[in-house]
Design a protein around this motif. Structure first.
Motif, PDB file in Angstrom:
ATOM      1  N   TRP A  30      13.491  -1.846   6.275  1.00 53.15           N
ATOM      2  CA  TRP A  30      12.642  -3.036   6.265  1.00 53.15           C
ATOM      3  C   TRP A  30      12.518  -3.617   7.676  1.00 53.15           C
ATOM      4  O   TRP A  30      13.501  -3.692   8.423  1.00 53.15           O
ATOM      5  CB  TRP A  30      13.258  -4.116   5.379  1.00 53.15           C
ATOM      6  N   GLY A  84       2.405  -7.351   2.087  1.00 53.45           N
ATOM      7  CA  GLY A  84       3.147  -6.105   2.204  1.00 53.45           C
ATOM      8  C   GLY A  84       3.113  -5.467   3.575  1.00 53.45           C
ATOM      9  O   GLY A  84       3.659  -4.384   3.771  1.00 53.45           O
ATOM     10  N   PRO A  87       7.980  -6.113   4.872  1.00 56.88           N
ATOM     11  CA  PRO A  87       8.732  -6.328   3.639  1.00 56.88           C
ATOM     12  C   PRO A  87       9.402  -7.701   3.574  1.00 56.88           C
ATOM     13  O   PRO A  87       9.573  -8.258   2.494  1.00 56.88           O
ATOM     14  CB  PRO A  87       9.783  -5.210   3.666  1.00 56.88           C
ATOM     15  N   ALA A 243       8.710  -4.836  -2.745  1.00 59.19           N
ATOM     16  CA  ALA A 243       9.731  -4.189  -1.917  1.00 59.19           C
ATOM     17  C   ALA A 243      11.117  -4.427  -2.509  1.00 59.19           C
ATOM     18  O   ALA A 243      11.964  -3.519  -2.541  1.00 59.19           O
ATOM     19  CB  ALA A 243       9.659  -4.707  -0.483  1.00 59.19           C
TER      20      ALA A 243
END
Length: 334
Positions: A30, A84, A87, A243
C-alpha cells in the motif's frame, strides 16, 4: 508416442515464476499519502505504524508512507483514497466540512479546547465519522489531534479588530469562516506551501498549531504567537474499503491492532510535544504571548457563532454528537 522432456533450467524457471505469482497474491503493498513533512510527529507516527504493520503481518502487508504531499496534495488525498488511486491516506478532517459538516466538528473554536475535551469529542464523533466514511467507500483506521491552535501575527494583538483587512491563511472551511467573521481576507494555503506564502507576503497571519508553526518556519516571517488554545483539529488515517476487504482476516486484525496502538501513541506524543513546540519557537526568536482578555472574548464570540451555524447545518446527528460530548464532561450533571 515420444515423451517431451523439459530441460531442468526451464522447469526450475517455471517453478520460480509460479512461486513468485503466489507470493505476490499473498502480499499487499500500500502507498499511504500524507501532506506533512517527514519530521512532523504525525508522519513519524505513520512511519512507526507502517513498521508495526509489516512486523505484525509477517510482511504480508507493506505500507510505504509518502510525506510532504509528494504523492497527492492535501486536498486531493481523500478523493485519491476514495477512488482507489491510493489505498490509504492521512487527511485533516476539517478540510472536508463543506462536503459534510460532520467532518468539521473539531474545528469549532472553544467547543473542545484541551486534549481531554478533544478526546471526548472524538469519542462522541467516532461512530458517525466511520459510518460517513463507509458510505463513501472508506474506513477509518485512526485519528490523532494536533496541538491547540493559536494566532500567528506580525504584531501583538489587542483584539480581533487588529486583524481586520489582513491576509489570513485559511487551511479549512472553519479557518476561512473565522476570517470572514473577523474581517480578514482569507487565502487558502496548505501546510506544504505555507513557508513560501509567508516569506512572499501572500499571507500575513494564520491560526494554526505550534507544530505547523515550527515545521513551516513561521518564525522566519512572523514574530508573535498568541496562545489562544482555541481547538485541536484531527488528522485521520483512512483506507479504501475494497483494499481493506481484500486482506485476509488475520491481516485485517493485525492492521486494526496497529491502528489502535498508533492512535494511542499519537495522542500521547501530540500532548507531550505541544509545550516543546512553543519552547522551540521561542528559541527561534518568536514571542509566545498570552492572549488579551479582549482577544479571547472576541474569539469566543466567533466560536459561539460558528457552533450555532454548524449545528444548523449538521442537523439531528450533529446535535446528538455535541450533546453526547457535553454529557461526557466530568462536570456534567449525572
Amino acid at each position: 508416442m515420444k515423451r517431451r522432456i523439459f530441460p531442468v533450467t526451464a522447469l526450475a524457471l517455471a517453478l520460480v515464476c509460479g512461486f513468485s505469482a503466489t507470493s505476490s497474491l499473498a502480499q499487499a503493498r500500500w502507498d499511504l499519502a500524507t501532506a506533512y513533512p517527514a519530521g512532523n510527529f504525525h508522519t513519524e507516527n505513520l512511519a512507526q505504524f507502517a513498521k508495526d504493520v509489516d512486523a505484525a503481518t509477517g510482511g504480508k502487508l507493506k505500507i510505504t508512507v509518502h510525506a510532504n504531499a509528494s504523492l497527492f496534495k492535501a486536498n486531493e488525498i481523500k478523493r485519491a483514497v476514495q477512488g482507489g488511486q491510493a489505498p490509504a491516506g492521512e487527511v485533516l478532517l476539517g478540510n472536508f466540512e463543506n462536503e459534510n459538516p460532520l467532518y468539521g466538528v473539531d474545528g469549532i473554536p472553544f467547543l473542545a479546547a484541551s486534549y481531554a475535551e478533544s478526546r471526548r469529542l472524538y469519542e462522541a464523533q467516532k461512530a458517525s465519522l466511520d459510518k460517513l466514511l463507509g458510505t463513501q467507500g472508506m474506513k477509518l483506521l485512526y485519528a490523532v489531534a494536533w496541538p491547540p491552535q493559536g494566532i500567528y501575527a506580525k504584531k501583538e494583538l489587542g483584539s480581533v479588530a487588529d486583524l481586520r483587512g489582513i491576509k489570513w491563511r485559511a487551511y479549512s472551511p472553519a479557518t476561512a469562516k473565522i476570517a470572514e467573521l473577523i474581517g480578514a481576507q482569507p487565502v487558502t494555503i496548505q501546510a506544504a506551501e505555507l513557508s513560501q506564502a509567508l516569506a512572499t507576503g501572500v499571507v500575513e497571519a494564520t491560526m494554526t498549531s505550534g507544530s505547523t508553526g515550527y515545521d513551516s518556519k513561521i518564525y522566519e516571517s512572523i514574530k508573535y504567537f498568541h496562545d489562544t488554545q482555541a481547538w485541536l483539529p484531527k488528522n485521520a488515517v483512512i483506507v479504501n474499503r475494497k483494499a481493506f476487504d481484500a486482506l485476509d482476516k488475520p491481516t485485517q486484525d493485525a492492521l486494526l491492532k496497529a491502528s489502535a496502538e498508533a492512535e494511542s501513541r499519537g495522542w500521547k506524543v501530540s500532548e507531550e510535544k505541544a509545550e516543546w513546540y512553543k519552547k522551540a519557537l521561542a528559541e527561534k526568536g518568536m514571542k509566545i504571548v498570552p492572549p488579551s482578555a479582549k482577544l479571547m472574548s472576541d474569539m469566543r464570540q466567533v466560536g459561539e457563532i460558528m457552533l450555532a451555524d454548524w449545528l444548523k447545518k449538521a442537523g439531528p446527528e450533529g446535535e446528538a454528537i455535541v450533546a453526547s460530548y457535553r454529557k461526557s464532561s466530568p462536570t456534567a450533571k449525572k
